[in-house]
Scaffold this motif. Sequence first.
Motif, short mmCIF file in Angstrom:
data_model
loop_
_atom_site.label_atom_id
_atom_site.label_comp_id
_atom_site.label_asym_id
_atom_site.label_seq_id
_atom_site.Cartn_x
_atom_site.Cartn_y
_atom_site.Cartn_z
N ILE B 42 48.56 0.42 -6.68
CA ILE B 42 47.24 0.70 -7.29
C ILE B 42 46.28 -0.44 -6.98
CG2 ILE B 42 45.99 1.04 -9.47
CD1 ILE B 42 48.34 2.53 -10.55
N ASP B 43 46.77 -1.68 -7.06
CA ASP B 43 45.94 -2.84 -6.73
C ASP B 43 45.44 -2.78 -5.29
OD1 ASP B 43 45.60 -4.15 -9.03
OD2 ASP B 43 47.23 -5.61 -8.75
N ASP B 44 46.35 -2.39 -4.39
CA ASP B 44 45.96 -2.28 -2.98
C ASP B 44 44.84 -1.26 -2.80
OD1 ASP B 44 47.48 -4.18 -1.81
OD2 ASP B 44 49.13 -2.86 -1.22
N VAL B 45 44.98 -0.13 -3.47
CA VAL B 45 43.96 0.91 -3.34
C VAL B 45 42.64 0.41 -3.94
CG1 VAL B 45 43.33 3.29 -3.93
CG2 VAL B 45 45.66 2.76 -3.27
N LYS B 46 42.74 -0.34 -5.03
CA LYS B 46 41.53 -0.94 -5.62
C LYS B 46 40.87 -1.88 -4.63
CE LYS B 46 42.33 -1.06 -10.63
NZ LYS B 46 42.90 -1.91 -11.69
N LYS B 47 41.70 -2.75 -4.03
CA LYS B 47 41.18 -3.76 -3.09
C LYS B 47 40.57 -3.12 -1.86
CE LYS B 47 44.61 -7.08 -3.83
NZ LYS B 47 45.83 -7.51 -3.15
N SER B 48 41.09 -1.96 -1.46
CA SER B 48 40.59 -1.32 -0.24
C SER B 48 39.15 -0.83 -0.41
CB SER B 48 41.47 -0.12 0.11
OG SER B 48 41.20 0.95 -0.78
N GLU B 227 42.93 -5.07 2.98
CA GLU B 227 41.82 -5.92 3.45
C GLU B 227 41.21 -5.36 4.73
OE1 GLU B 227 44.67 -7.21 2.40
OE2 GLU B 227 44.03 -8.36 0.63
N LYS B 228 42.10 -4.93 5.62
CA LYS B 228 41.63 -4.41 6.90
C LYS B 228 40.80 -3.13 6.68
CE LYS B 228 43.24 -3.52 11.54
NZ LYS B 228 44.36 -2.99 12.31
N TYR B 229 41.25 -2.30 5.74
CA TYR B 229 40.51 -1.07 5.46
C TYR B 229 39.16 -1.39 4.83
CZ TYR B 229 39.29 3.60 3.87
OH TYR B 229 38.62 4.78 3.67
N ALA B 230 39.19 -2.36 3.91
CA ALA B 230 37.95 -2.73 3.21
C ALA B 230 36.88 -3.26 4.16
CB ALA B 230 38.25 -3.76 2.12
N SER B 238 33.57 1.32 1.32
CA SER B 238 34.21 1.04 2.60
C SER B 238 34.94 2.24 3.19
CB SER B 238 35.19 -0.11 2.41
OG SER B 238 36.12 0.25 1.42
N GLY B 239 35.32 2.08 4.43
CA GLY B 239 36.17 3.07 5.09
C GLY B 239 35.45 4.00 6.03
N GLY B 253 29.51 20.04 13.56
CA GLY B 253 30.96 19.87 13.43
C GLY B 253 31.31 18.75 12.49
N VAL B 254 32.61 18.45 12.40
CA VAL B 254 33.08 17.36 11.55
C VAL B 254 33.34 16.14 12.41
CG1 VAL B 254 34.95 16.59 10.04
CG2 VAL B 254 34.12 18.93 9.87
N TYR B 255 32.77 15.01 12.01
CA TYR B 255 32.95 13.77 12.76
C TYR B 255 33.39 12.67 11.81
CZ TYR B 255 30.18 16.35 16.17
OH TYR B 255 29.73 17.31 17.04
N GLU B 256 34.47 11.98 12.17
CA GLU B 256 34.91 10.86 11.35
C GLU B 256 34.26 9.59 11.86
OE1 GLU B 256 39.14 10.19 11.02
OE2 GLU B 256 38.84 8.83 9.34
N LEU B 257 33.48 8.97 10.98
CA LEU B 257 32.74 7.75 11.34
C LEU B 257 32.79 6.79 10.16
CD1 LEU B 257 29.59 9.55 12.77
CD2 LEU B 257 31.20 8.23 14.15
N PRO B 258 32.55 5.49 10.43
CA PRO B 258 32.53 4.55 9.30
C PRO B 258 31.40 4.88 8.33
CG PRO B 258 32.58 3.39 11.41
CD PRO B 258 32.33 4.83 11.72
N THR B 259 31.59 4.51 7.08
CA THR B 259 30.50 4.65 6.12
C THR B 259 29.37 3.72 6.58
OG1 THR B 259 31.48 2.88 4.84
CG2 THR B 259 31.98 5.11 4.13
N GLY B 260 28.16 4.06 6.19
CA GLY B 260 27.04 3.22 6.58
C GLY B 260 26.54 3.47 7.98
#
Lengths: 157, 442
Positions: B42-48, B227-230, B238-239, B253-260
Amino acid sequence: MTHSFSTEELSEITKLKSQYPDAKAAIMPVLWMAQKKWEWLSEDVLRTVATVMELPYAHVLGVASFYTMYYKKPMGRHHVQVCTNVSCMLRGGAELYADVKGKLGVGHNQTTADGKYSLEEVECMGACGGAPMIAINEQFFENVNSAKVMTLIDACE
Amino acid sequence: MYTAPNIVLPQIKDLHQLKVYLANGGYEAYKTAIRSTADQVIDDVKKSGLRGRGGACFPTGLKWSFMPKGTDKPKYLAINGDESEPGSFKDRLIFEANPHQLIEGCLIAGYAMGISKVFIYIRGEYHAWVDMMQKALDDAYEAGLVGEGMKRTFNHDYSVEIVVHKGAGAYICGEETSLMNSLEGDRAYPRYKPPFPANKGLWGMPTTINNVETIATVPAIIAMGAEKYAAIGAPGHSGTILYGVSGHVNKPGVYELPTGTLLTEIIENVCGGVPGGKKIKAIIPGGSSMPPLRGDEIEGVKMDEESLKVLGTHIGTAGIMVMDEDTDIVAVTLRIARFYHHESCGQCTPCREGTGWMEKVLHRLDHHEATSSDIDLLYSVASNIEGNTVCALGEAAAWPVKGFIEKFRSEFEARCKPSRSFVSLNVVHGRRKSSDTLIETS
């Protein structure tokens, strides 16, 4: 009741009920089973479902009437669904619906006299990237135009 | 397997097959997860910094931490795959192209929260995709990756059952409390909150509801490290996100891109611009319930929740709808209003009645039968739905109507009847607030 589930179907229903902490939750899958078997959910079918689910008829009717995909009247063998929501509308969905309506000669949620086709103007089906789209029964057809749709409809047996 | 930005949908052929998923490091993230304690996961998911992808952008790790600990009550996880928001069509791709990552996400989330049963709720229209998901699940059960068999496979005493549940065509089931009522076998009316699902959810037990994309992201977070995901994408959100682009673009279509990612970058470069090189009149950034942006506002706009919030809109489900300069805004608003009228479950009066009134007024406007006071009426109806309903469908119906009026008022005014002349006193309606008389010129 003139409708009844077979022994195999009843054991399938027992299995479905066991998937959930409370057997009542199996009502949606059982309604799907009933619709697949009898094509639409007449009062008699709903009473059959109520019996196997051990629920009041009123509850089963209440659930069945909440969802648009449970048919409360007979539909055509080929249920043509045309999306006219925004993404499809921007790419000609409304015109497409008008064309299909003209071809089949029936309106929203109506069935042709021979029972072959029924038409529905549906809300977004989650295929916005392939707009405009139609679905015939369970199959999606994306990036269609009027000519393609006419061919698809004619190809229905 | 996970290299940004292809995290939820890695570009690997036949990844939907279990053997291909396993060959590419599938179910390894779960093995990593069970080597740490549930709280550490859970902490990892929080940190991400992972935030829900279903529209509300609620921090996922925080949501998980609300689940009560040390209780012997059964706990449930419901995966929301109802995906009915017009303009959203991303979860479908996960069922189709990467269902095992969703299953692995369920295992990790299940382990972190001590879940005994997971329900994957998929909208009824997705017949073929329900079957695809069921097939993947059957394969996973057979391989001993889910259910009792997973204890032996992973040599760990945690196990979880997963059930695929098919909806039957009701937009409201995408609302989490409504989804719970639907799953329980009742009419899918939303419930009051509190009690929140984490305390009293499915069958009165602690429950978490997460979006499909959110859970499908979790294995990647565990595999690559929080950390890397964040570090991917925008700070505060993030992500990567699955952007579903539709409407007037060359390559929808659907495109996976970074947020922002810049909105203009998505439209111009990723989606090949607007057909015919036309100008953009309006954009809905996150599915039809989100307030729109005008074409002249999109320069420099970043597609993440924090950036969009500043502009008075939200990322929602990241379903971007692009409308070119020839789009009839009143017709679009009418179509959106009609959708919410159709999908209102009827439980709360402001929404049940208000969505119908909005549709009627917009219909008048669309048919040049309205007067300018109708625009104010429309705005006031929308304002009186917002915040006065049990669930967020009220807001979903009100926001686009208010947003389109605010940003394109002139288009609505152009649809009003030509002005009337005041040839006689308005005796009958002397106390009416509107300046309209009953007598028309023609």
